[in-house]
Design a protein around this motif. Structure first.
Motif, PDB file in Angstrom:
ATOM      1  N   ASN A  76      -0.076  66.289  16.072  1.00  0.00           N
ATOM      2  CA  ASN A  76       0.854  66.034  17.182  1.00  0.00           C
ATOM      3  C   ASN A  76       1.851  64.935  16.823  1.00  0.00           C
ATOM      4  O   ASN A  76       2.206  64.102  17.648  1.00  0.00           O
ATOM      5  N   SER A 124      -7.008  71.597  21.930  1.00  0.00           N
ATOM      6  CA  SER A 124      -5.898  72.367  21.406  1.00  0.00           C
ATOM      7  C   SER A 124      -4.846  71.381  20.923  1.00  0.00           C
ATOM      8  O   SER A 124      -4.419  70.503  21.673  1.00  0.00           O
ATOM      9  N   LEU A 125      -4.465  71.511  19.665  1.00  0.00           N
ATOM     10  CA  LEU A 125      -3.508  70.593  19.053  1.00  0.00           C
ATOM     11  C   LEU A 125      -2.133  71.255  19.021  1.00  0.00           C
ATOM     12  O   LEU A 125      -1.990  72.392  18.581  1.00  0.00           O
ATOM     13  N   ASP A 126      -1.128  70.540  19.480  1.00  0.00           N
ATOM     14  CA  ASP A 126       0.230  71.085  19.473  1.00  0.00           C
ATOM     15  C   ASP A 126       0.691  71.372  18.051  1.00  0.00           C
ATOM     16  O   ASP A 126       1.313  72.396  17.793  1.00  0.00           O
ATOM     17  N   SER A 127       0.405  70.447  17.119  1.00  0.00           N
ATOM     18  CA  SER A 127       0.805  70.658  15.730  1.00  0.00           C
ATOM     19  C   SER A 127      -0.144  69.938  14.784  1.00  0.00           C
ATOM     20  O   SER A 127      -0.685  68.884  15.113  1.00  0.00           O
ATOM     21  N   ARG A 136       1.312  75.339  14.492  1.00  0.00           N
ATOM     22  CA  ARG A 136       1.363  74.987  15.916  1.00  0.00           C
ATOM     23  C   ARG A 136       0.175  75.619  16.633  1.00  0.00           C
ATOM     24  O   ARG A 136      -0.341  76.645  16.205  1.00  0.00           O
ATOM     25  N   ASP A 137      -0.219  74.993  17.727  1.00  0.00           N
ATOM     26  CA  ASP A 137      -1.293  75.477  18.591  1.00  0.00           C
ATOM     27  C   ASP A 137      -2.564  75.774  17.791  1.00  0.00           C
ATOM     28  O   ASP A 137      -3.052  76.897  17.749  1.00  0.00           O
ATOM     29  N   GLN A 139      -6.548  75.281  17.210  1.00  0.00           N
ATOM     30  CA  GLN A 139      -7.774  74.970  17.937  1.00  0.00           C
ATOM     31  C   GLN A 139      -8.614  73.996  17.122  1.00  0.00           C
ATOM     32  O   GLN A 139      -8.696  74.104  15.899  1.00  0.00           O
TER      33      GLN A 139
END
Length: 176
Positions: A76, A124-127, A136-137, A139
């Motif tokens: 992120n 959930s990680l944005d990046s 992106r996205d 898990q």
């Protein structure tokens, strides 16, 4: 002031300067050797990303002195240290690091680790990025029992890129 007092004052100043010089010398030694030890643990602190004409991004990692691939990266947009783990199903984040990164805990779930069954929490990680290879996205799991200062970069990230190991080098490739 007589000459005896002057001599005592000069000795006291000399001793003070010698102590100060040793403190500076030790401080510089700690800084230098701390950096050397960190580079032995994480030889991939500064990554170069190569680009091909076909639109492929490539990052080359060196194995550390313990036989692991440790690298700097981001989650992120925040800097982290990853240990690549092809045996890990997902990205496993120690709870202390998740708190620093302000990643909220999701639903609990059971995980099988080398130390037995444990509870982790979905995230959930944005990046997630290593060099300029970014997904992106992604898990991940927040693992309260994971007592380390690195994030295990497992297959929820690695399955989306190509990787090849040759000797002490691991090449990561992302096709766009």
């Amino acid at each position: 002031m007589n000459s005896q007092d002057s001599i005592k004052e000069q000795k006291r100043m000399g001793l003070g300067m010698m102590i100060l010089a040793w403190m500076v010398f030790l401080g510089l030694g700690i800084l230098f050797f701390g950096d050397v030890l960190e580079k032995q643990f994480n030889p991939n602190q500064r990554l170069d990303t190569q680009y091909s004409k076909a639109g492929m991004r490539e990052v080359v990692l060196q194995r550390n002195k313990f036989g692991h691939y440790v690298t700097s990266g981001t989650i992120n947009g925040q800097p982290v240290t990853f240990m690549l783990d092809t045996g890990a199903t997902g990205v496993a984040i120690p709870e202390a690091i998740a708190r620093k990164l302000d990643i909220p805990r999701g639903r609990p779930y059971r995980t099988q680790t080398a130390n037995g069954i444990s509870t982790s929490y979905a995230a959930s990680l944005d990046s997630v990025a290593v060099g300029e290879i970014e997904l992106r996205d992604v898990q991940a799991g927040i693992a309260p029992g994971l007592a380390m200062n690195q994030i295990l970069l497992g297959m929820t990230f690695l399955k989306h890129i190509e990787f090849t190991q040759r000797g002490d080098t691991l090449i990561l490739r992302q096709y766009l």
